[in-house]
Design an enzyme around this catalytic site. Structure first.
Site, PDB file in Angstrom:
ATOM      1  N   HIS A  26      -7.814  -0.162  -0.960  1.00 21.61           N
ATOM      2  CA  HIS A  26      -7.622  -1.284  -1.881  1.00 21.61           C
ATOM      3  C   HIS A  26      -8.915  -1.894  -2.402  1.00 21.61           C
ATOM      4  CE1 HIS A  26      -3.514  -0.693  -1.033  1.00 21.61           C
ATOM      5  NE2 HIS A  26      -3.699  -0.920   0.244  1.00 21.61           N
TER       6      HIS A  26
ATOM      7  N   SER B 162       0.825  -1.201   0.000  1.00 18.60           N
ATOM      8  CA  SER B 162       0.000   0.000   0.000  1.00 18.60           C
ATOM      9  C   SER B 162       0.862   1.254   0.000  1.00 18.60           C
ATOM     10  CB  SER B 162      -0.954  -0.038   1.201  1.00 18.60           C
ATOM     11  OG  SER B 162      -1.900   1.004   1.113  1.00 18.60           O
TER      12      SER B 162
END
Length: 312
Positions: free
Chosen positions: A195, A86
């Site tokens: 996400h 991430s």
């Protein structure tokens, strides 16, 4: 042999994380660069209160990762390969040489603001341990609606998944997961639904911003944890960084790719050891360590030794 640096994502943050970085000129220089880019002191960002902000968390993870990796590199401990989960992709890109640090600071601040503004409350992420991907996807399908959105966000391991969505949807999935045999469920210290497609619009904004940001060909191999592939084209790395907030993470495939490309030592940048634990099963015949659990001189010795093995 090839050395891999891994950079953790949101949820790994701890109060005081910038204050516990090594007392080293490279760390001081990195903090000074961040101060100039932010027009404020980054050491204000790692208090417990400040870390309730997504912007502060992501900036701390960026600065911490870059500062530690630069410190190792300055003493002969540079990586051959990098990857990040991430927000960890941003310090990975900086250390690879694909993205200037000052630009990364500005882009991460923008990323955090976009995420906070899109979902200021009522959303988040949760980990589900003990169920496989298909079981979790079936649970998601039984809960997801337009009013209660929930998505598979991270595949962290074969039986460790992370889901993103609304608070109500997360509660429902967590309850059903425990009823279905999960060994543990846990809300993560993440206040936004990362996400998944909920951030498609924010990702488009980031793509526009990256179109005006100078990127360079990486000097170290950059592995995308969203696509589980190596990237060498600066334009593709820019797209990967811009879109990763809206794209599912596949850590096992990324770690396996690193192993297949020759990495045998994986070193996790601070804070914590989450990625070390997730990478270890793939690196069963190699070594996975975290900066937080090892002294700086010990880390350097291991990295230099690994490099010397590859040269012999």
């Amino acid at each position: 042999m090839i050395v891999l640096f891994t950079f953790p994502g949101q949820g790994a943050q701890v109060p005081g994380m910038l204050h516990t970085l090594p007392d080293h000129p490279v760390v001081s220089a990195t903090l000074a660069e961040a101060t100039e880019a932010l027009h404020d002191d980054p050491l204000k960002l790692d208090t417990q209160q400040a870390l309730t902000s997504t912007v502060a968390v992501q900036l701390c993870l960026l600065i911490s990762g870059v500062a530690m990796a630069r410190t190792l590199a300055a003493q002969g401990g540079a990586p051959d390969m990098v990857t990040g989960l991430s927000i960890g992709a941003y310090p990975a890109a900086v250390i690879a040489g694909a993205l200037d640090f000052a630009d990364a600071v500005r882009m991460v601040a923008r990323r955090g603001r976009l995420m906070e503004r899109a979902y200021p409350a009522g959303y988040g992420m949760a980990a589900i341990i003990g169920l496989d991907r298909q079981q979790v996807e079936d649970l998601i399908a039984s809960v997801h609606t337009a009013a209660m959105p929930v998505y598979l966000a991270n595949v962290n391991a074969s039986r460790q998944m992370v889901v993103s969505g609304s608070d109500a949807a997360l509660r429902s999935v967590m309850t059903r997961a425990l009823d279905g045999g999960a060994t543990k469920v846990d809300r993560l210290a993440v206040s936004v639904p990362s996400h998944c497609e909920l951030f498609d619009q924010a990702a488009q904004d980031m793509r526009l911003a990256f179109s005006q940001t100078r990127m360079s060909a990486p000097k170290a191999v950059y592995l995308s944890a969203s696509r589980a592939r190596a990237m060498f084209d600066p334009a593709l790395i820019a797209i990967d960084l811009a879109e990763n907030m809206a794209r599912q993470v596949n850590w096992p495939d990324t770690a396996r790719l690193a192993w297949e490309r020759g990495a045998r030592l994986a070193v996790e940048m601070p804070p914590g050891a989450v990625l070390t634990n997730l990478t270890a099963p793939v690196f069963a015949e190699g070594l996975c360590i975290s900066c937080n659990a090892n002294r700086l001189d010990s880390l350097l010795e291991l990295i230099v030794r690994e490099h010397s093995i590859g040269e012999s």
